[in-house]
Design an enzyme around this catalytic site. Sequence first.
Site, short mmCIF file in Angstrom:
data_model
loop_
_atom_site.label_atom_id
_atom_site.label_comp_id
_atom_site.label_asym_id
_atom_site.label_seq_id
_atom_site.Cartn_x
_atom_site.Cartn_y
_atom_site.Cartn_z
N HIS A 107 0.88 -1.17 0.00
CA HIS A 107 0.00 0.00 0.00
C HIS A 107 0.93 1.22 0.00
O HIS A 107 2.02 1.17 0.58
CB HIS A 107 -0.82 0.12 1.28
CG HIS A 107 -1.72 -1.03 1.60
ND1 HIS A 107 -1.29 -2.15 2.27
CD2 HIS A 107 -3.05 -1.21 1.41
CE1 HIS A 107 -2.31 -2.97 2.45
NE2 HIS A 107 -3.39 -2.43 1.94
N ASP A 110 2.51 1.95 3.28
CA ASP A 110 3.49 0.98 3.80
C ASP A 110 4.90 1.43 3.43
O ASP A 110 5.85 1.18 4.17
CB ASP A 110 3.30 -0.42 3.17
CG ASP A 110 1.90 -0.97 3.36
OD1 ASP A 110 1.24 -0.57 4.32
OD2 ASP A 110 1.49 -1.80 2.52
C1 XLS Z 1 -7.51 -6.80 4.59
C2 XLS Z 1 -7.04 -7.01 3.23
C3 XLS Z 1 -5.88 -6.12 2.80
C4 XLS Z 1 -5.75 -6.13 1.30
C5 XLS Z 1 -4.97 -5.01 0.74
O1 XLS Z 1 -8.23 -7.61 5.17
O2 XLS Z 1 -6.73 -8.35 3.07
O3 XLS Z 1 -4.70 -6.51 3.42
O4 XLS Z 1 -5.19 -7.32 0.84
O5 XLS Z 1 -5.52 -3.78 1.03
#
Ligand code: XLS
Length: 442
Positions: A107, A110
Site C-alpha cells: 500500500h 506501507d
Molecule cells: C484486509 C485485506 C488487505 C488487502 C490489501 O483484510 O486483506 O490486506 O489485501 O488492502
Amino acid sequence: MGIVTGEKEFFKGIGQIKYEGPQSDNPLAFRWYDADKVIAGKPMKDHLRFACAYWHSFCGNGADPFGEPTHIFPWSLKDDAIERAKDKMDAAFEFITKMNLPFYCFHDVDIVDYTNDINENDRRLQTMVGYAKQKQEDSGVKLLWGTSNLFSNRRYMNGAATNPNFHVLAHAGTQVKAALDATIALGGENYVFWGGREGYMTLLNTDMKREQEHLAKFLHTAKDYARKQGFNGNFFIEPKPCEPTKHQYDYDAATVLGFLQKYGLIDDFKLNLEVNHATLAGHTFQHDLQVAADAGLLGSIDANRGDYQNGWDTDQFPNDITEVTEYMLIILQAGGFGGGGINFDAKIRRNSTDPADLFYAHIGGMDIFARALVIADNILQKSDYKKIRADRYASFDSGAGKDFEAGKLSLEDLRKYAVENGEPETISGKQEYLENLINRYI
Ligand code: XLS
Ligand code: NI
Ligand code: NI
C-alpha cells in the site's frame, strides 16, 4: 538473484534460504519449494509467483486492541520519514532476496508514512519510488501489485469511494492517483482495490444504492486514468464480507462478479481472493476460487488462513496440506492465475518476536503451496479424479441430456422422458472415496 542489503544487515546470521529437500532438518531451508523444478510444464516459481506483503512483514508491529507493539523493528527507529522508509525498504529487500521471493506488494502508506499534506505525500512517495526502482533493478524482484490504503486515516471512517461526503471521495481519488503512478513507474503487473471501509454499519444512515454507484464510478475513473497512463495490467477487486464495516459491499466472489457485470467493469477487473475472507463469508476458499475460475476471472490470491474458533481476519500463515491441495487442484485446472500470484497477506503472531520467525512463516507458506502443487498435479495426472467427476455428468453427454443442454427440450419433453424411463437409479457421489484419494497422494 543474490541477496540485496542496504548499508546495514538487518537479519544477521540468516543467509540465503535454499532448497534442501524433504529429508533436511534445517528449519531455515525449503523442503518442497524448488523454484526451477518443472511441474506440469513449467517451473514452480512460475506457477506460484510468490509475493511478500510489505504491510504485515515490515509495518505490522504486533499491537492488538489489548496491547502495545511487541515487534520493535530496528528499521522503524529513525526520526526522518524518508530515512526511516529507506531503512524499511533495505530490510524488506534483504528479506525478500534472502527468501528468494520473486515479487512484493504494498500500500502507499506501507512504503512511507503519510501526513495530511498532499504535496508532501507525493514528494515522499516519489522519492521512495526512485529508491524502490533501484532495489528492483539490483535484485530482479518485481512488483506483483500496488494499492492504496483508504481505510486507516480517520477521514475514511465513513468510507472512501462510498463516503457520503464528496470531499472525502476526492481525497481517496488523490491517493489512488499517486499509488497508480507509483505502481506504473515500478512496472507493477496489477493494481488491487480492497474496499477497506466501503460498506456500512447501519442502514439508518446509509443510502446503499447511491454508495454502490459511487464505488462503480470511482473504479471507472481510476481505471480510465491508469489506462491513459499506459497501464496494461489487471485491476483486481478483493472481496471481504465484513470487518472493518459490518457489511462490506464486496462480500464474496459471486457478489463482486455481479457488481462488475452490472457496472461494465468486467473487462478490466479480475478477482484477488483471500482465504480468510472467503471463510468469513461462510464459504470454503475452494468455493470462492471455483466461482472466480468458472467466470474466467481468477486473478490472484492472498494466501493466509483463519482460525477455526475465532471469527475475524486472523491472517495466519497457511499450514493445512489437505486444504491447500484442494486450492491447487482448482488453480491448476483453471490454468493458473490471471496475471497475479500468491501474496502472503499473513502475519506472524504477536508473540513471535525472533527475527527468524518471519523466515519460518514464509518458508512454511511457500513449502506448503509447492508441496500442494506437486500433489495436485499427481492427482490430475495419475488418478481417476477427473474421470469420476466427468462420469457424474455422463447422462448429459448424449441423448436427451445432451438435447437439454442444447436447449432443445421443453418441460413437456422432460415429463415424457420421466414417464418413459421410470425412477432414476441411485448413484453415489463418492465423497469419502475422493477424500481418501487426496490423502493417498499426500
Ligand atoms: C484486509 C485485506 C488487505 C488487502 C490489501 O483484510 O486483506 O490486506 O489485501 O488492502
Ligand atoms: Ni488481502
Ligand atoms: Ni484480509
